[in-house]
Design an enzyme around this catalytic site. Structure first.
Site, PDB file in Angstrom:
ATOM      1  N   ASN A  32    -109.844  35.799 116.047  1.00 17.69           N
ATOM      2  CA  ASN A  32    -108.864  36.896 115.897  1.00 17.69           C
ATOM      3  C   ASN A  32    -109.584  38.077 115.222  1.00 17.69           C
ATOM      4  O   ASN A  32    -109.467  38.144 114.145  1.00 17.69           O
ATOM      5  CB  ASN A  32    -107.461  36.387 115.123  1.00 17.69           C
ATOM      6  CG  ASN A  32    -106.383  37.536 115.082  1.00 17.69           C
ATOM      7  OD1 ASN A  32    -106.730  38.761 115.107  1.00 17.69           O
ATOM      8  ND2 ASN A  32    -105.553  37.094 114.435  1.00 17.69           N
ATOM      9  N   ARG A  84    -107.757  36.251 120.352  1.00 15.15           N
ATOM     10  CA  ARG A  84    -106.460  37.221 120.373  1.00 15.15           C
ATOM     11  C   ARG A  84    -106.843  38.366 121.035  1.00 15.15           C
ATOM     12  O   ARG A  84    -107.826  39.201 120.612  1.00 15.15           O
ATOM     13  CB  ARG A  84    -106.099  37.336 118.788  1.00 15.15           C
ATOM     14  CG  ARG A  84    -104.914  38.468 118.794  1.00 15.15           C
ATOM     15  CD  ARG A  84    -104.889  39.376 117.409  1.00 15.15           C
ATOM     16  NE  ARG A  84    -103.839  40.505 117.475  1.00 15.15           N
ATOM     17  CZ  ARG A  84    -104.019  41.350 116.600  1.00 15.15           C
ATOM     18  NH1 ARG A  84    -104.880  41.405 115.720  1.00 15.15           N
ATOM     19  NH2 ARG A  84    -102.904  42.375 116.755  1.00 15.15           N
ATOM     20  N   HIS A 106     -98.789  42.505 118.098  1.00 15.04           N
ATOM     21  CA  HIS A 106     -98.647  41.386 117.043  1.00 15.04           C
ATOM     22  C   HIS A 106     -97.575  40.488 117.708  1.00 15.04           C
ATOM     23  O   HIS A 106     -96.907  39.779 117.052  1.00 15.04           O
ATOM     24  CB  HIS A 106     -97.999  42.022 115.921  1.00 15.04           C
ATOM     25  CG  HIS A 106     -99.122  42.814 115.043  1.00 15.04           C
ATOM     26  ND1 HIS A 106     -98.647  44.020 114.578  1.00 15.04           N
ATOM     27  CD2 HIS A 106    -100.460  42.870 115.033  1.00 15.04           C
ATOM     28  CE1 HIS A 106     -99.878  44.834 114.030  1.00 15.04           C
ATOM     29  NE2 HIS A 106    -100.861  43.964 114.372  1.00 15.04           N
ATOM     30  N   ARG A 121    -103.993  54.485 110.518  1.00 15.02           N
ATOM     31  CA  ARG A 121    -103.368  54.898 111.742  1.00 15.02           C
ATOM     32  C   ARG A 121    -102.168  55.748 111.225  1.00 15.02           C
ATOM     33  O   ARG A 121    -101.395  55.262 110.309  1.00 15.02           O
ATOM     34  CB  ARG A 121    -102.882  53.853 112.890  1.00 15.02           C
ATOM     35  CG  ARG A 121    -103.856  53.101 113.307  1.00 15.02           C
ATOM     36  CD  ARG A 121    -103.154  52.163 114.557  1.00 15.02           C
ATOM     37  NE  ARG A 121    -104.129  50.928 114.812  1.00 15.02           N
ATOM     38  CZ  ARG A 121    -103.758  49.679 114.680  1.00 15.02           C
ATOM     39  NH1 ARG A 121    -102.633  49.390 113.961  1.00 15.02           N
ATOM     40  NH2 ARG A 121    -104.693  48.930 114.933  1.00 15.02           N
ATOM     41  N   GLU A 132    -100.818  32.586 113.831  1.00 17.30           N
ATOM     42  CA  GLU A 132    -101.206  32.968 115.245  1.00 17.30           C
ATOM     43  C   GLU A 132    -102.512  32.140 115.819  1.00 17.30           C
ATOM     44  O   GLU A 132    -102.295  31.862 116.981  1.00 17.30           O
ATOM     45  CB  GLU A 132    -101.632  34.599 115.158  1.00 17.30           C
ATOM     46  CG  GLU A 132    -100.639  35.631 114.718  1.00 17.30           C
ATOM     47  CD  GLU A 132    -101.503  36.999 114.399  1.00 17.30           C
ATOM     48  OE1 GLU A 132    -101.486  37.789 115.397  1.00 17.30           O
ATOM     49  OE2 GLU A 132    -101.910  37.382 113.251  1.00 17.30           O
TER      50      GLU A 132
END
Length: 397
Positions: A7, A91, A180, A241, A384
């Site tokens: 990931n 991912r 996500h 961001r 995940e």
């Protein structure tokens, strides 16, 4: 079957090696502060022992190669040879409208994925570096991509469409995709299991808060809205961001600074967020420490960060006509006690009754609302990696 999950995020690389015969984790860990000073790799062995190894990680390729070396390390490794790995699941962040489910990564698929890199300039290149590092070290090994956008495909058009000329959607696929998704899918299901409730009839808001962050409105187990958009830039204030910003402000800044589209994208994705406000680190641990020391810009950055999360929770409660469960997950969501506290303060009108003592937890499943709170507030560490390993196994059966 042994499956390695990678990931690769904007400033981190998580990994886990699974024995899928019993879905046990043979070893796991992650590289943190990729591209920053004081980078390190945490390793968790099957016996629960943890190690932290300081290692310079200037970019993702070096990080992946170092992780591979740890897997076969004579002292802490769990396999003797990389050939023991049957497949790698990755991912993958953004496939535009090219991919709406997990796929085996062929050269054709990777070419199509690379064409989408302008939609996720922080993550797609990092994902590709992970794939290419595996190809270099283990040529011919099957690799699978699990896309962040899949869980959000249940959003109705009124939520995913932008109010711009419709032909921009028809020609270029300009719409909200959300990200996500693997994490939101996992924690929304796990929260129901943890609380002993059914997904049907439950109004849930899942908050994946890390260096990158997003929030999803999950109704009856399905996503009906999410904060990230065409790219992972929209929504919350993040590490580097900007999150939500007036499109007019973007064109204004472009003209004032003489920037082209690539320059503006770089400013909004890599030089904004809490790092842009503080002029320093994008790591919320650093920002929290600076705020505690009274640094004004760090205090402001934290306030903005918390406030944006709270606004989205309120918006999604309105969209669903209320909320039953609020979930915090990911690096900051699972570990920053002050964030959860500040975000939940003032949500009493929704039925949230917070418990500061219960909130004193990090990285473990917990109910952090009061026993008589109408809304359950929970911490659910995301997994995940297990979701990616499962999808990888299912595709290769």
């Amino acid at each position: 079957m042994k499956i390695l999950v990678l990931n690769c995020g904007s400033s981190s690389i998580k990994y886990a090696l699974y024995n899928m015969d019993d879905k046990s984790v043979m070893t796991s860990g992650g590289a943190e502060r990729v591209g920053l000073d004081n980078a390190f790799v945490k390793v968790k062995l099957a016996n629960g022992e943890k190690k932290q190894i300081m290692h310079d990680i200037p970019e993702h390729t070096e990080g992946v190669k170092f992780i591979f070396s740890l897997l076969t390390d004579p002292e802490i490794g769990v396999i003797k040879d990389l050939k023991e790995i049957d497949a790698v699941g990755h991912r993958m962040v953004h496939g535009g409208e090219k991919f709406n489910k997990s796929v085996i990564l062929t050269d054709e698929v990777l070419k199509a994925f690379e064409e989408c890199s302008d939609l996720a300039p922080l993550h797609n290149p990092a994902n590709l570096k992970g794939v290419n590092a595996v190809k270099e070290l283990m040529p011919g090994l099957p690799q699978v991509g699990v896309f962040d956008t899949a869980f959000h495909q249940t959003m109705p058009a009124k939520a995913y469409m932008y109010a711009i000329p419709y032909d921009l959607y028809e020609k270029y696929g300009v719409r909200r995709y959300g990200f996500h998704g693997t994490s939101h899918r996992y924690v929304s299901a796990r929260a129901c299991e943890f609380l002993g409730i059914k997904a049907e009839g439950t109004k849930m808001i899942t908050c994946h808060i890390g260096n990158g962050g997003s929030i999803a409105a999950v109704l009856d187990g399905k996503c009906i809205d999410t904060s990230m958009g065409l790219t992972p830039l929209e929504g919350l204030v993040m590490g580097t961001r900007a999150g939500d910003i007036d499109g007019g402000a973007v064109t204004f800044i472009e003209k004032k600074l003489g920037l082209d589209a690539d320059g503006m994208s770089d400013l909004l994705n890599k030089k904004s967020g809490v790092a842009g406000i503080t002029g320093g680190s994008s790591d919320m641990r650093d920002v929290e420490n600076a705020a505690k020391a009274g640094e004004p810009k760090a205090v402001l950055a934290q306030q903005m960060y918390f406030y944006r999360i709270k606004k989205y929770i309120g918006a999604y409660a309105a969209a669903m006509g209320g909320v039953d469960v609020i979930v915090f997950t990911a690096g900051v969501g699972e570990n920053q006690i002050s964030m959860r506290s500040e975000v939940c303060k003032g949500l009493e009108f929704l039925g949230v009754k917070f418990d500061d003592e219960k909130n004193n937890v990090r990285g473990e499943e917990a109910i952090i609302s009061a026993d008589d709170s109408k809304v359950k507030v929970v911490v659910i560490p995301t997994d995940e990696e297990l979701m990616i390993a499962t999808d990888t196994m299912n595709l290769l059966k």
